[in-house]
Write a protein that holds these residues in place. Sequence first.
Motif, PDB file in Angstrom:
ATOM      1  N   ALA A  73       2.023  -4.277  -2.760  1.00 41.29           N
ATOM      2  CA  ALA A  73       3.273  -4.440  -2.003  1.00 41.29           C
ATOM      3  C   ALA A  73       4.271  -3.341  -2.358  1.00 41.29           C
ATOM      4  O   ALA A  73       4.959  -2.810  -1.475  1.00 41.29           O
ATOM      5  N   CYS A  74       4.343  -2.968  -3.624  1.00 43.32           N
ATOM      6  CA  CYS A  74       5.251  -1.887  -4.037  1.00 43.32           C
ATOM      7  C   CYS A  74       4.813  -0.551  -3.446  1.00 43.32           C
ATOM      8  O   CYS A  74       5.661   0.237  -3.004  1.00 43.32           O
ATOM      9  N   CYS A  75       3.515  -0.292  -3.443  1.00 39.75           N
ATOM     10  CA  CYS A  75       3.014   0.950  -2.829  1.00 39.75           C
ATOM     11  C   CYS A  75       3.410   0.993  -1.359  1.00 39.75           C
ATOM     12  O   CYS A  75       3.913   2.018  -0.872  1.00 39.75           O
ATOM     13  N   ARG A  76       3.196  -0.106  -0.659  1.00 39.19           N
ATOM     14  CA  ARG A  76       3.525  -0.150   0.775  1.00 39.19           C
ATOM     15  C   ARG A  76       5.028   0.004   0.996  1.00 39.19           C
ATOM     16  O   ARG A  76       5.451   0.693   1.919  1.00 39.19           O
ATOM     17  N   GLU A  77       5.833  -0.632   0.149  1.00 35.02           N
ATOM     18  CA  GLU A  77       7.285  -0.480   0.266  1.00 35.02           C
ATOM     19  C   GLU A  77       7.695   0.973   0.042  1.00 35.02           C
ATOM     20  O   GLU A  77       8.645   1.460   0.645  1.00 35.02           O
ATOM     21  N   ALA A  78       6.951   1.670  -0.817  1.00 35.95           N
ATOM     22  CA  ALA A  78       7.232   3.088  -1.087  1.00 35.95           C
ATOM     23  C   ALA A  78       6.633   3.999  -0.012  1.00 35.95           C
ATOM     24  O   ALA A  78       6.794   5.221  -0.079  1.00 35.95           O
ATOM     25  N   GLY A  79       5.915   3.420   0.947  1.00 33.15           N
ATOM     26  CA  GLY A  79       5.446   4.200   2.083  1.00 33.15           C
ATOM     27  C   GLY A  79       4.024   4.711   2.019  1.00 33.15           C
ATOM     28  O   GLY A  79       3.681   5.650   2.741  1.00 33.15           O
ATOM     29  N   PHE A  80       3.180   4.114   1.180  1.00 28.80           N
ATOM     30  CA  PHE A  80       1.798   4.603   1.127  1.00 28.80           C
ATOM     31  C   PHE A  80       0.816   3.483   0.804  1.00 28.80           C
ATOM     32  O   PHE A  80       1.190   2.455   0.255  1.00 28.80           O
ATOM     33  N   GLU A  81      -0.438   3.722   1.169  1.00 26.86           N
ATOM     34  CA  GLU A  81      -1.565   2.888   0.748  1.00 26.86           C
ATOM     35  C   GLU A  81      -2.194   3.598  -0.442  1.00 26.86           C
ATOM     36  O   GLU A  81      -2.526   4.783  -0.332  1.00 26.86           O
ATOM     37  N   PRO A  82      -2.365   2.917  -1.554  1.00 26.56           N
ATOM     38  CA  PRO A  82      -2.904   3.608  -2.715  1.00 26.56           C
ATOM     39  C   PRO A  82      -4.367   4.002  -2.541  1.00 26.56           C
ATOM     40  O   PRO A  82      -5.129   3.322  -1.864  1.00 26.56           O
ATOM     41  N   VAL A  83      -4.707   5.110  -3.168  1.00 26.79           N
ATOM     42  CA  VAL A  83      -6.102   5.527  -3.275  1.00 26.79           C
ATOM     43  C   VAL A  83      -6.651   4.763  -4.473  1.00 26.79           C
ATOM     44  O   VAL A  83      -6.194   4.968  -5.602  1.00 26.79           O
ATOM     45  N   LEU A  84      -7.578   3.842  -4.219  1.00 32.40           N
ATOM     46  CA  LEU A  84      -8.100   3.031  -5.315  1.00 32.40           C
ATOM     47  C   LEU A  84      -9.188   3.788  -6.054  1.00 32.40           C
ATOM     48  O   LEU A  84     -10.137   4.294  -5.455  1.00 32.40           O
ATOM     49  N   GLY A  85      -9.026   3.877  -7.376  1.00 34.12           N
ATOM     50  CA  GLY A  85     -10.023   4.491  -8.235  1.00 34.12           C
ATOM     51  C   GLY A  85     -10.912   3.420  -8.829  1.00 34.12           C
ATOM     52  O   GLY A  85     -11.019   2.308  -8.298  1.00 34.12           O
ATOM     53  N   LYS A  86     -11.506   3.726  -9.951  1.00 29.04           N
ATOM     54  CA  LYS A  86     -12.344   2.765 -10.664  1.00 29.04           C
ATOM     55  C   LYS A  86     -11.503   1.543 -11.012  1.00 29.04           C
ATOM     56  O   LYS A  86     -10.325   1.663 -11.357  1.00 29.04           O
ATOM     57  N   GLU A  87     -12.105   0.363 -10.931  1.00 32.16           N
ATOM     58  CA  GLU A  87     -11.384  -0.874 -11.222  1.00 32.16           C
ATOM     59  C   GLU A  87     -10.927  -0.921 -12.679  1.00 32.16           C
ATOM     60  O   GLU A  87     -11.628  -0.457 -13.576  1.00 32.16           O
TER      61      GLU A  87
END
Length: 160
Positions: A73-87
């Motif tokens: 939600a914070c990433c989206r509020e900041a205007g981006f979809e995160p690039v997910l790396g290794k869990e």
Amino acid sequence: MRDGALDAAFLRGDWPADGLDMTPLWTDEVLVALPATHPLAARDVVDFADLAPLPLRLSSPERNRPLHDLVLACCREAGFEPVLGKEFTNAQDTLGTLGLSRPQWTVFYRAHANLLPVPGVTFRPLRNPAPVMPTYLATSAERRLRPEVLALIEAGRGLG
């Protein structure tokens, strides 16, 4: 708690609370963990949007839904979809890899970060948005007024 086996439990984040009384106790600031050599680590505070190009190591929603949902939600509020790396697996593995591999980031509660000095890793506050995670004392409604539960609530509020 619903079947009476426990009087109370501490829960971080928002969970389904059918039949439970959720008493807010404190909030934990969520910090970013970065390689100490990354330019963002030199800042006093990191803007969430500046993390967009870096892969995010995050626990799966099955392991920690409240934190997972808060970070996304914070990433989206900041205007981006995160690039997910290794869990995110565990603190030792994740932080060890963070300090030694290509630039990436993860998050930790401030209380945990203060206990985890790891060579090669820097913890910084976040802003725009500045994430926090609430902690609750969950009790069944009928046990909420027991003296020992009231004492837990008072002690828990003193921790925040």
